[in-house]
Motif scaffolding. Sequence first.
Motif, short mmCIF file in Angstrom:
data_model
loop_
_atom_site.label_atom_id
_atom_site.label_comp_id
_atom_site.label_asym_id
_atom_site.label_seq_id
_atom_site.Cartn_x
_atom_site.Cartn_y
_atom_site.Cartn_z
N LEU A 76 0.76 -1.15 -0.10
CA LEU A 76 0.24 -0.01 -0.19
C LEU A 76 0.87 1.25 -0.05
O LEU A 76 0.35 2.53 -0.51
CB LEU A 76 -1.02 0.12 1.04
N PHE A 77 2.06 1.15 0.64
CA PHE A 77 2.78 2.12 0.68
C PHE A 77 3.25 2.88 -0.61
O PHE A 77 2.91 4.16 -0.99
CB PHE A 77 4.27 2.10 1.50
N PRO A 78 3.95 2.04 -1.49
CA PRO A 78 4.33 2.92 -2.88
C PRO A 78 3.01 3.32 -3.71
O PRO A 78 3.02 4.17 -4.48
CB PRO A 78 5.10 1.83 -3.53
N TRP A 79 1.83 2.40 -3.70
CA TRP A 79 0.59 2.74 -4.29
C TRP A 79 0.22 4.00 -3.75
O TRP A 79 -0.33 5.00 -4.74
CB TRP A 79 -0.14 1.72 -3.83
N SER A 80 0.22 4.53 -2.51
CA SER A 80 -0.39 5.75 -2.12
C SER A 80 0.55 6.87 -2.46
O SER A 80 0.00 7.85 -2.71
CB SER A 80 -0.52 5.87 -0.64
N LEU A 81 1.91 6.60 -2.79
CA LEU A 81 2.57 7.79 -3.43
C LEU A 81 2.39 8.07 -4.76
O LEU A 81 2.64 9.20 -5.03
CB LEU A 81 3.98 7.44 -3.20
#
Lengths: 117, 492, 100
Positions: A76-81
């Motif tokens: 989820l972290f890189p997706w949110s960026l």
Amino acid sequence: MTEFFPIFIFLIISLGLSLILVGIPFIVAPQKADPEKISAYECGFDPFDDARGKFDIRFYLVAILFIIFDLEVSFLFPWSLVLGEINFFGFWTMIFFLLILTLGFVYEWKKGALDWE
Amino acid sequence: MFYLFESDFLGLIPETFLLLGLSTLLGYGVWYEKGRESEMTSHQLWVGGLCLAFTFILLCESPLMNMILCFNTLIIDGMSAYLKALILLSTLCIFGLSFSYLQQERIKAFEYVILLLLATLSLMLMVSSYDFISLYLAIEFQSLGLYVLAALKRDNEYSTEAGLKYFVLGAFSSGFYLFGASLIYGLTGTTNFEDLGILFTGVGPTDLFTQGSVVVGLLFLSVAFLFKISAAPFHMWSPDVYEGAPTVITAFFSVAPKLALFGVLIRVFYLGFFDFLFSWQQIFFFCSLASMVFGSFGALAQVKIKRLLAFSSIGHVGYMLIGLATGSLQGLQGIFLYLLIYLVMTINAFSVVLSLRTHEGEPRFLLDLKNLNLKSPILALTFSLTLFSMAGIPPLAGFLSKFYLFFAALDASLYSLAILGVLSSVISCFYYISIIKLMYFHKAEEVQLKPLVGIDGQKGFLLGITFFGILFIFLYPSPFFLLSHAAALSIS
Amino acid sequence: MSLIHSLHVSFVVFLLGLVGIYLNRKNIILVLMSIELMLLGINLNLLSFSVSLDDLLGQIFALFILTVAAAESAIGLAILVIYFRLRGTIDIEFIRLMKG
């Protein structure tokens, strides 16, 4: 390289301090081992049994479930960026991924893996 | 941005349907499990089988014939369609075999069906993959499901040991695969098979850079794949795992992962690294020789049925590696034909082994087969003709497939492979005939023979169809020739 | 420093994991740890290639490998747990119920 020098100092000081704090009592204190002193304390009685309990398997289950959902979060972290650039398609792809993991979550809930802990 | 990927979903319709179907089955199974444990597995088997049948129909009527999907990570072409159809058929057969098996072994876990469907989905994705990353994800997806399936009988020591061994070997070989893939990525900067194929055009056997470094990565890759298809000299895990796992799962292991892995091997080595032919041809040459030899000699010493079937499948993998080592279109066609006939023979053999159950349990030793002629003459006839077909005796299907492969090998001047193939066929004949002698001509010592538990409808149907196939493919092989030729043409 | 040195490190880690599976004479947990070591070495390999090629693909591959390795070790440990429940030991010597 020079910006890491304070960290090196920190490392040396912390290592030295902990060694001193543990080492000095080890050297200075008297160590006369007595059978009464080093036996396990059980309110004055002799120990009945081995004090270690059996490892409950539910701890392992919780740890494994944590790992799986932690990996979900790590995606989820890189997706949110980059959500701003991948617009709706990226959003719905991630929702699909989360739905599959939610299915797994429902499965484990119904199977009772989350009970008693 | 959305419109760039629209046709990706069209291409992935079979896989998407299978995924949605198995999610529904999982939800249904876990929600309504409470009162109906006894029927849940058979419900799941029927609906899962229906799901597979629909996926098969969707695959055959797919609107796209040749396409690269999902940003160059997946591909759909003739070979992938052919292999996916075979994989779905094999899983349907396994479902047919599992009805009575799950009931007799009293396995109440409906997750068996879900895991098999997940493994099938991953095998389909494996066959379509066009990139090292998607291939790794599909391989691990399949392996994780199969590790659990091998250890399905949790109170049986053999099964858990088989699961453990399979896990260690599978993870180990995935590590080798990843190392090879990382080396190739580092040396070329790309992980896509098509890009690799284009990059390596014109590389000759004397080019120092590539022959030194890329061949190392290629070696690791090929060792990893050879581990997974249990080719000798990397075959030591498969007899143990095949023996310990539940018999239906052993049947699945013998058939489906090999289908998908041969598809993967063809894609990696024919599309990605065809210019390194002189390097990997030697690897497959050696492993094919070793597999045929180990498969036939190893099986001579076995006394347990499932280990014997494992060694015979190692031998069959050896024959198929001949086709891979040729580097020609005929070799590819030979592999596809052999895969189809191998599927039919193996399903038949395992159906027979599953039908030999007595009240005490299923047969483990070869001696449990003795005097089958008196207990059930039709079953004995079926099994003996299947064994003859596995050995490659003329008017049966196995002969056709081996004949084609040996001709392909001769055309590619791999004379020693063809000669050794014929020799090892003869040696394997020996132990197949010894089993037939056990079934027919053993001295009937005990007065009462243990009666067999009956065969249910699905298994009987499978036995009949596969037996019919074995007997009569030789008379009318042209549709299979056409199919496999079309599949092979899509690679060239 | 340069690419070759980090490749040396990652190759040594991979080899340690590989040899650990083979030379293991104690228990199965060491096998699982060696498998994880192999995957770690491969991750380092991929990341150092990604830095030297200035390409993001290696890092994406490494991220996927991390995820799959964790899931795989979860399943491996689960199989080990059911094996231990049945046999009572995880000694390598006792995994010879089926010869070979």
